[in-house]
Design a protein around this motif. Structure first.
Motif, PDB file in Angstrom:
ATOM      1  N   GLU A 142      26.967 -66.116 -50.843  1.00 19.33           N
ATOM      2  CA  GLU A 142      28.278 -66.260 -50.359  1.00 19.33           C
ATOM      3  C   GLU A 142      28.560 -67.635 -49.375  1.00 19.33           C
ATOM      4  O   GLU A 142      29.113 -68.292 -49.315  1.00 19.33           O
ATOM      5  CB  GLU A 142      28.978 -65.151 -49.791  1.00 19.33           C
ATOM      6  N   ALA A 146      30.446 -70.371 -51.247  1.00 20.20           N
ATOM      7  CA  ALA A 146      32.014 -70.186 -51.002  1.00 20.20           C
ATOM      8  C   ALA A 146      32.655 -71.474 -50.778  1.00 20.20           C
ATOM      9  O   ALA A 146      33.663 -71.889 -51.409  1.00 20.20           O
ATOM     10  CB  ALA A 146      32.117 -69.239 -50.022  1.00 20.20           C
ATOM     11  N   GLY A 150      35.610 -71.993 -53.470  1.00 16.19           N
ATOM     12  CA  GLY A 150      36.883 -71.718 -53.069  1.00 16.19           C
ATOM     13  C   GLY A 150      37.178 -70.230 -53.508  1.00 16.19           C
ATOM     14  O   GLY A 150      36.877 -69.263 -53.380  1.00 16.19           O
ATOM     15  N   ASN A 151      38.462 -70.305 -54.207  1.00 10.86           N
ATOM     16  CA  ASN A 151      39.334 -68.867 -54.708  1.00 10.86           C
ATOM     17  C   ASN A 151      38.519 -68.681 -56.099  1.00 10.86           C
ATOM     18  O   ASN A 151      38.883 -67.475 -56.601  1.00 10.86           O
ATOM     19  CB  ASN A 151      40.595 -69.125 -54.828  1.00 10.86           C
ATOM     20  N   LYS A 201      39.957 -77.955 -62.993  1.00 17.05           N
ATOM     21  CA  LYS A 201      39.721 -77.050 -62.036  1.00 17.05           C
ATOM     22  C   LYS A 201      38.490 -77.677 -61.023  1.00 17.05           C
ATOM     23  O   LYS A 201      38.631 -77.286 -59.789  1.00 17.05           O
ATOM     24  CB  LYS A 201      39.463 -75.599 -62.409  1.00 17.05           C
ATOM     25  N   ARG A 205      38.428 -78.613 -56.991  1.00 14.91           N
ATOM     26  CA  ARG A 205      37.556 -78.278 -55.726  1.00 14.91           C
ATOM     27  C   ARG A 205      36.875 -79.534 -55.302  1.00 14.91           C
ATOM     28  O   ARG A 205      36.359 -79.387 -54.111  1.00 14.91           O
ATOM     29  CB  ARG A 205      36.345 -77.082 -56.761  1.00 14.91           C
ATOM     30  N   ASP A 208      38.755 -80.679 -52.610  1.00 15.78           N
ATOM     31  CA  ASP A 208      38.532 -79.966 -51.379  1.00 15.78           C
ATOM     32  C   ASP A 208      37.678 -80.363 -50.466  1.00 15.78           C
ATOM     33  O   ASP A 208      37.677 -80.366 -49.312  1.00 15.78           O
ATOM     34  CB  ASP A 208      38.713 -78.411 -51.684  1.00 15.78           C
TER      35      ASP A 208
END
Length: 251
Positions: A142, A146, A150-151, A201, A205, A208
């Motif tokens: 994690e 993470a 992201g989500n 997608k 990411r 971000d």
């Protein structure tokens, strides 16, 4: 015995601070790479500004892969000048400031091993040589994944790498390569994913991640998504005939 979770604070590689937004972080002037049998790519000129995502628009294949490797300091240009982090043609320094991910020639993962084994191995590589590293746990997965996922759902520790969906596999490889989070992150072309939806997608990411790093990736058509900072056309990667065919396939 010291806490093995502190490995990330003891990596000794010197990481330069990211340049101010708007500054040119990398500038390539007529660079090229040649092998004994001939030209791999070039001459190619381009600039990459610090921060955000820069997409290199050009045909996939060994030429584009070699260019990405060169921009990450994994290959030296045979010709031309590559200025990065204020130094010209200093591949060693560039190497220390960059992570490279999702390029089989560099970070290919044995497909028959579990996610937990990959996480443990990457933590061991990043830790000081004298530090004992225990087998990885869920919290390690994690912590490392993470920021990249992201989500999106993380893989399970028991999953085999070869069984991961293509988007999950790509994000996992990026997370494992980006443990140090250096100023520059170079990622194999988003068009490597077979589904356009997955490529979009993945690119979202990377956008971000571009909030804290300079991210370079590639796409045959020059992927355009909200948040992508620059799309740079690159030339002399392969024969124009193949470029046109590949662009047609992705439309």
């Amino acid at each position: 015995m010291p806490d093995d979770n502190s490995f990330s604070n003891e990596i000794t590689t010197e990481i330069a601070p990211i340049a101010d937004e708007g500054d040119v972080l990398l500038h390539a002037e007529e660079i090229g790479v040649r092998a004994s049998w001939g030209r791999i790519f070039g001459p190619t000129s381009l600039s990459v500004r610090a921060g955000g995502v820069t997409v290199l628009a050009g045909s996939g294949g060994r030429g584009r892969t070699a260019l990405l490797l060169t921009l990450a300091g994994r290959m030296r240009p045979s010709t031309g000048t590559l200025t990065a982090f204020g130094r010209a043609n200093d591949a060693h320094h560039l190497f220390s400031q960059a992570a490279i991910a999702d390029i089989d020639e560099v970070d290919g993962i044995d497909q028959t091993i579990r996610v937990s084994d990959v996480v443990t191995e990457q933590i061991r590589w990043a830790a000081p040589w004298y530090r004992w590293v225990r087998p990885s746990r869920q919290e390690d997965l994690e912590r490392l994944c993470a920021p990249v996922f992201g989500n999106f759902a993380l893989p399970a520790m028991k999953d085999y790498v070869e069984e991961l969906p293509e988007l999950t596999a790509a994000l996992f490889r990026i997370a494992m390569a980006n443990i140090r989070r250096p100023p520059l992150l170079v990622v194999g072309g988003v068009d490597r994913l077979t589904r356009i939806e997955s490529a979009d997608k993945l690119l979202s990411r990377l956008v971000d991640l571009g909030r804290d790093q300079t991210v370079i990736t590639a796409d045959v058509n020059g992927a355009r998504l909200n948040g992508v900072r620059d799309v740079v056309d690159v030339h002399n990667l392969t024969d124009d005939e193949f470029v046109q065919l590949e662009q047609h396939d992705r439309i």
